[in-house]
Design an enzyme around this catalytic site. Structure first.
Site, PDB file in Angstrom:
ATOM      1  N   HIS A   1       0.823  -1.211   0.000  1.00  0.00           N
ATOM      2  CA  HIS A   1       0.000   0.000   0.000  1.00  0.00           C
ATOM      3  C   HIS A   1       0.862   1.269   0.000  1.00  0.00           C
ATOM      4  CE1 HIS A   1       0.980   0.839   4.207  1.00  0.00           C
ATOM      5  NE2 HIS A   1       0.819  -0.456   4.422  1.00  0.00           N
TER       6      HIS A   1
ATOM      7  N   GLU B   1      -1.887  -7.300   7.174  1.00  0.00           N
ATOM      8  CA  GLU B   1      -0.580  -7.255   7.809  1.00  0.00           C
ATOM      9  C   GLU B   1      -0.552  -8.219   9.006  1.00  0.00           C
ATOM     10  OE1 GLU B   1       2.571  -7.111   8.014  1.00  0.00           O
ATOM     11  OE2 GLU B   1       2.779  -4.979   7.468  1.00  0.00           O
TER      12      GLU B   1
END
Length: 215
Positions: free
Chosen positions: A10, A83
């Site tokens: 990202h 994550e």
């Protein structure tokens, strides 16, 4: 038939800039992160993807929005692409985590595969198993195709090790910049049937932070 996967971390967030551990906390892109997402979309304009997958956290979703709009895809959001859960470390800077949890930080820094973060975090071994599972599932579902995956720095660390055979506890000797392009390929059902095509390509970017604070 093989499957090519383009992995994109990202774009930048305010917590990335502060070197603050995000984990599962849902932090949006900052202004620079949005610009990086648009640049990544332009950098991938010549590529054709058969599918797109994305972490369900908004920093990944916002990054994917720019890319898939340009590529004409509808992404599938998957919590398995999140994550690593950093437990009590989440929301702390690396320095704060080191000061507040010195013994736990030592295990974290040494990449102890069995170490579990306090307060509900994942061990590196558990995290790697999760990422192996989702990448194999995606690769098998799109044999002969090319797939986009928008995700997080820790996920890319595991993907690089999967593709190169580097052990989980080995020090990281590769970069994981925000919004860079990382290509791996799956060749079959064996755990060793992965290869690295290209890593950390960022010709489309003017500036990007690495996933670790000292890199």
């Amino acid at each position: 038939m093989s499957t090519r996967i383009c992995l994109v971390r990202h774009g930048e967030t305010a917590w990335n800039a502060e070197r603050r551990l995000q984990g599962h906390i849902d932090i949006p892109l900052n202004e620079k992160g949005h610009a990086q997402a648009r640049a990544t979309a332009a950098g991938l304009a010549g590529e054709r993807f058969s599918a797109a997958y994305c972490s369900d956290l908004q920093r990944a979703r916002q990054t994917a929005d720019s890319i898939v709009t340009r590529c004409g895809l509808a992404p599938e959001f998957d919590a398995q692409l999140r994550e690593r859960h950093y437990g009590a470390f989440q929301s702390l800077t690396y320095d704060e985590a080191r000061a507040r949890f010195p013994e736990a930080y030592r295990h974290f820094e040494s990449r102890d595969p069995a170490f579990v973060f306090p307060d509900g975090g994942e061990s590196l071994r558990e995290f790697a198993a999760r990422i192996h599972d989702v990448l194999h599932r995606i690769a098998r579902a799109h044999q002969g195709g090319q797939v986009l995956v928008v995700t997080h720095g820790g996920v890319l660390d595991i993907a690089h090790r999967l593709a190169t055979g580097k052990p989980l506890d080995a020090p990281r000797d590769f970069t994981i910049p925000n919004a860079a392009l990382n290509w791996i390929e799956w060749h079959g059902d064996s755990a060793t049937d992965w290869s690295l095509i290209a890593w950390a390509r960022q010709d489309h970017l003017t500036d990007s932070l690495d996933e670790l604070p000292d890199a």
